[in-house]
Enzyme design. Structure first.
Site, mmCIF file in Angstrom:
data_model
loop_
_atom_site.group_PDB
_atom_site.id
_atom_site.type_symbol
_atom_site.label_atom_id
_atom_site.label_comp_id
_atom_site.label_asym_id
_atom_site.label_seq_id
_atom_site.Cartn_x
_atom_site.Cartn_y
_atom_site.Cartn_z
ATOM 1 N N GLY A 1 0.833 -1.194 0.000
ATOM 2 C CA GLY A 1 0.000 0.000 0.000
ATOM 3 C C GLY A 1 0.866 1.240 0.000
ATOM 4 N N SER B 1 0.313 9.353 0.015
ATOM 5 C CA SER B 1 1.124 10.523 -0.310
ATOM 6 C C SER B 1 2.369 10.625 0.564
ATOM 7 C CB SER B 1 0.286 11.799 -0.144
ATOM 8 O OG SER B 1 -0.835 11.763 -0.990
ATOM 9 N N ASP C 1 -12.628 7.848 7.783
ATOM 10 C CA ASP C 1 -12.133 7.412 6.464
ATOM 11 C C ASP C 1 -12.576 5.976 6.208
ATOM 12 O OD1 ASP C 1 -10.879 7.617 4.015
ATOM 13 O OD2 ASP C 1 -8.868 7.224 4.782
#
Length: 273
Positions: free
Chosen positions: A19, A22, A135
């Protein structure tokens, strides 16, 4: 590589990257310390925005220290290196829920009920502790080799009691975000988590997003509309009712997570032998 050298000294042998964000990445690793494969989230504090380093990261580490639940990814340790990186060592999972949906096209009803109940259990645990995830999405729901759910990525999580305590930071992915979050108005983060749960369940059983998120500016308007399901999908009415119950446009009409858990489609599993 600095990360590899540091982690080797601590008993971890880095493997593949599974994974990447940023300012962080997640790598598999073999651990002599834990005698099993682990996943390590590597956060580069030197190249991260000030808000990430000063606000989100310390908050995430505070939350990780108090969160222990069967369906939340277990964190073995948090390592803060003097040269900047932070390493969060956690249990490894086989795949994420989105990958499983892509593999199967959609999740069969009984399996969807089991997995969604586990997701709900994890979020209810957080909310009971006044922690909101902010999230929630299929990519942040991991599946173990034993086909158990593990909720992950508390990078946007924070302590919040819910209404009347409102949040103002835009968090998460637009496709899963509640209308009030997208509109940029103060929001009850517990209720916005419930909206995201509704989107997750829709994606699980329908195999696609409930609203076209191509143009994010139009999403709040689309979210007011009637939910449409693919014609090829056969779905129980109690499941559709549960999704509609969570995807209430007005947050004051949206249920709490504990209310969701009492709905007939989820209760059905408990009544089955």
């Amino acid at each position: 590589m600095a990360d590899e050298h540091t982690l080797n000294k601590l008993g971890y042998e880095l493997g593949a990257t599974i994974g990447e964000g940023s300012y962080s990445k997640v790598k598999l690793a073999i651990s002599s310390k834990h005698s099993k494969q682990v996943a390590i989230k590597i956060i580069d504090r030197n190249n991260s925005p000030h808000q990430v380093v000063s606000k989100f990261l310390p908050r995430e580490m505070d939350i990780l220290r108090v969160v222990k639940h069967a369906h939340i990814i277990h964190v073995y340790e948090v390592i803060e290196a003097s040269n900047g990186p932070v390493y969060i060592v956690m249990e490894a999972a086989s795949m994420d829920l989105l990958d499983k949906i892509k593999e199967l096209n959609c999740i069969p009803s009984e399996q969807a009920r089991t997995w969604f109940s586990q997701i709900l259990s994890a979020v209810d645990f957080l909310h009971q502790k006044d922690i909101v995830h902010r999230d929630l999405k299929c990519e942040n729901v991991l599946l173990t080799a034993e086909h158990k759910v593990k909720l992950t990525d508390l990078g946007f999580a924070c302590f919040s009691k819910g209404h009347p305590e409102l949040r103002t930071t835009y968090c998460g992915s637009a496709a899963y975000a509640a209308p009030e979050v997208l509109r940029g108005v103060p929001y009850d983060a517990k209720k916005s988590d419930v909206w995201s749960l509704g989107v997750i369940l829709y994606v699980m059983v329908a195999g696609g997003m409930p609203f076209d998120d191509t143009d994010v500016s139009k999403l709040p308007q689309l979210q007011r509309g009637v939910l449409v399901y693919p014609a090829a999908i056969t779905m129980e009415e109690p499941c559709r009712a549960l999704i509609s119950y969570m995807l209430q446009y007005n947050p004051s009409s949206r249920p709490s997570v504990s209310d969701v858990a009492q709905q007939p489609w989820l209760q059905q599993q408990r009544q089955e032998p």
